[in-house]
Design an enzyme around this catalytic site. Structure first.
Site, PDB file in Angstrom:
ATOM      1  N   SER A  52       0.800  -1.229   0.000  1.00 35.98           N
ATOM      2  CA  SER A  52       0.000   0.000   0.000  1.00 35.98           C
ATOM      3  C   SER A  52       0.828   1.272   0.000  1.00 35.98           C
ATOM      4  O   SER A  52       0.322   2.339  -0.343  1.00 35.98           O
ATOM      5  CB  SER A  52      -0.945   0.009   1.206  1.00 35.98           C
ATOM      6  OG  SER A  52      -0.212  -0.051   2.427  1.00 35.98           O
ATOM      7  N   ASP A 346      -3.507   8.348   7.794  1.00 40.10           N
ATOM      8  CA  ASP A 346      -4.361   7.454   8.569  1.00 40.10           C
ATOM      9  C   ASP A 346      -3.476   6.741   9.581  1.00 40.10           C
ATOM     10  O   ASP A 346      -2.344   7.161   9.815  1.00 40.10           O
ATOM     11  CB  ASP A 346      -5.138   6.478   7.664  1.00 40.10           C
ATOM     12  CG  ASP A 346      -4.228   5.585   6.814  1.00 40.10           C
ATOM     13  OD1 ASP A 346      -3.048   5.400   7.196  1.00 40.10           O
ATOM     14  OD2 ASP A 346      -4.693   5.062   5.784  1.00 40.10           O
ATOM     15  N   HIS A 349      -0.436   5.058   7.169  1.00 40.80           N
ATOM     16  CA  HIS A 349       0.252   5.645   6.023  1.00 40.80           C
ATOM     17  C   HIS A 349       0.576   7.124   6.209  1.00 40.80           C
ATOM     18  O   HIS A 349      -0.281   7.885   6.652  1.00 40.80           O
ATOM     19  CB  HIS A 349      -0.607   5.475   4.767  1.00 40.80           C
ATOM     20  CG  HIS A 349      -1.014   4.068   4.512  1.00 40.80           C
ATOM     21  ND1 HIS A 349      -2.243   3.565   4.900  1.00 40.80           N
ATOM     22  CD2 HIS A 349      -0.347   3.040   3.933  1.00 40.80           C
ATOM     23  CE1 HIS A 349      -2.324   2.287   4.552  1.00 40.80           C
ATOM     24  NE2 HIS A 349      -1.184   1.943   3.970  1.00 40.80           N
TER      25      HIS A 349
END
Length: 371
Positions: A52, A346, A349
Site C-alpha cells: 500500500s 491514517d 500511512h
C-alpha cells in the site's frame, strides 16, 4: 472494400505507424524532472512492485480485499480531490519517483481500466495494498484478504511485457526493461501483520528465522524479474513500524508509546536484507540492485517532527487517528483541519507531505547507484 485492409503488409504499416505515434505522444508528456541524468543515460520508465505504500489503485475493483481506499477522504489533496485508490491524502512514492525523474506526473495502476497504451511505455504500478514477501500475508493478513501476491504481481509483469512487445517490438522492449528503474517495496505487512498482529507465523518461526524467510523470498523475486529483463532495481527496506499510530494503539500500552520491540525486529530484518541484496548483486554483475534506506529518514521525521514543521506524529489525520485505516477511514470520519501538520494521514500511512520529504532526497542519494 479496400483489398489492402487485411494484408500482412498493411498490418505491418499500421503497427509501425502506431509505434511512431506512441513515441511522439510519450515525448510530449514528459515532465520537467528535478534530477538531471548524465549525458547518454536514459530512464524510459518506472515499474513498481509492492504494497500500500506504493499502490496507485490496483485494489480498487478487488472486492475480495478490504485493503481499498477509492473513497473519501482518501485523495483529499489529490488532483480534483479524487480518491484514486492511493493510500494517502495525495500522491504516493510511485508518483513522486516518476515526477522526480521527469518521466510523467503520476504512475498509473496497471489494472486501471482507463490505462492507455502510452502508459505502458513510461511505466506502471503492479503494487497491491496488503501484499508482502510472505505468500500468507496476501492471503490471510488481518483485513487484507486476497491482495495481489508477490507471484500475482510477477504474472502481471509478464503480461505487461507481452503487451509492450506488441506495441514497440522486441528490441525496444528489451531496451525499456534494461534501462528502466524498478522499485520493490514489501515487508511492512509481513512483519506488522503476519508476524506480530495475527501471529500466524510465530508458530513456525522465531523472528530471526522469519526475517531469513523474507529475505530469501525477496532474493528469489529479484532473480525472477532479472531473468525477465530488469537490471536497475531499487529495494526499499522496511520503515519503523513500531511508530505507526495503529501499532502504538495495539501494542504501545495505555500511553501509546513507540513499540520498540517492533522497530528492533525491523532493524534486524533490514540488516539481513542489505546483506542478501549484496549477495544477489554478486551473482548478477550486470545488474544494479540498490538497497534503499527509508527506515532512518522516516524515523527522524517522526522522532524530530517539530524540526520538520509537523505538530502531530502519534496519530493520523483521519478520524481519531489512532485506529482508522482503509474502510474505517471513510466519508463519515472527520479529518484534521490541516494535514500538513501531521506525519500520518491514517493510522498506517504517511501524508503526501512526508512522502515528498522522503522521496526527493532518496532519488538524489541513490540514483547514481543505478547508472
Amino acid at each position: 472494400m479496400n483489398s489492402l485492409s487485411s494484408t500482412p503488409l498493411h498490418n505491418n504499416l499500421r503497427l509501425l505507424l502506431l509505434r511512431f505515434i506512441l513515441c511522439i505522444v510519450v515525448s510530449c508528456k514528459l515532465t520537467n524532472g528535478i534530477v538531471k541524468l548524465p549525458p547518454n543515460v536514459s530512464v524510459p520508465a518506472v515499474l513498481v512492485f509492492g504494497d500500500s505504500i506504493v499502490d496507485t489503485g490496483n485494489n480498487n475493483n478487488n472486492l475480495r480485499t478490504t485493503a481499498r481506499c477509492n473513497f473519501p477522504p482518501y485523495g483529499k489533496d489529490f488532483e480534483g480531490g479524487i480518491p484514486t485508490g492511493r493510500f494517502s491524502n495525495g500522491k504516493v512514492p510511485s508518483d513522486l519517483l516518476v515526477e522526480e525523474l521527469g518521466i510523467k506526473e503520476l504512475l498509473p495502476a496497471y489494472l486501471d481500466p482507463n490505462l492507455q497504451p502510452t502508459d505502458l511505455l513510461t511505466g506502471v504500478c503492479f503494487a497491491s495494498g496488503g501484499a508482502g514477501y510472505d505468500p500468507l500475508t496476501s492471503q490471510t493478513s488481518v483485513c487484507t484478504h486476497s491482495a495481489i501476491s508477490l507471484s500475482g504481481q510477477l504474472e502481471l509483469f509478464k503480461e505487461y511485457i507481452g503487451k509492450l512487445r506488441v506495441l514497440v517490438g522486441e528490441e525496444r522492449t528489451n531496451f525499456i526493461l534494461a534501462n528502466s528503474v524498478f522499485l520493490v517495496v514489501f515487508g511492512t505487512n509481513d512483519i506488522s501483520n503476519s508476524y506480530f498482529l495475527s501471529r500466524i507465523r510465530q508458530v513456525q518461526y522465531d523472528f530471526p528465522s522469519y526475517a531469513d524467510f523474507m529475505v530469501n523470498s525477496a532474493s528469489n523475486f529479484l532473480k525472477e524479474i532479472y531473468e525477465l529483463g530488469a537490471r536497475r532495481i531499487g529495494v526499499f527496506n522496511t520503515p519503523p513500524i513500531g511508530c505507526l499510530p495503529f501499532q502504538r494503539t495495539a501494542a504501545g500500552g495505555i500511553e501509546r508509546k513507540i513499540v520498540v520491540q517492533y522497530n528492533e525486529a525491523v532493524e534486524l530484518y533490514n540488516t539481513k536484507l542489505s546483506k542478501g541484496l549484496t549477495s544477489v548483486n554478486q551473482n548478477y554483475p550486470d545488474s544494479k540492485i540498490v538497497y534503499i534506506d527509508v527506515y532512518n529518514p522516516l524515523l527522524d521525521i517522526i522522532v524530530n517532527s517539530n524540526k520538520y514543521g509537523y505538530k502531530v506524529e502519534d496519530r493520523g489525520c483521519c478520524g481519531t487517528g489512532i485506529i482508522e485505516v482503509v474502510l474505517l477511514c471513510n466519508h463519515l470520519a472527520s479529518t484534521c483541519p490541516n494535514d500538513l501538520e501531521f506525519v500520518f494521514w491514517d493510522s498506517f500511512h504517511p501524508t503526501e507531505s512526508v512522502y515528498k520529504r522522503l522521496i526527493a532526497p532518496i532519488v538524489q542519494k541513490y540514483l547514481k547507484d543505478f547508472l
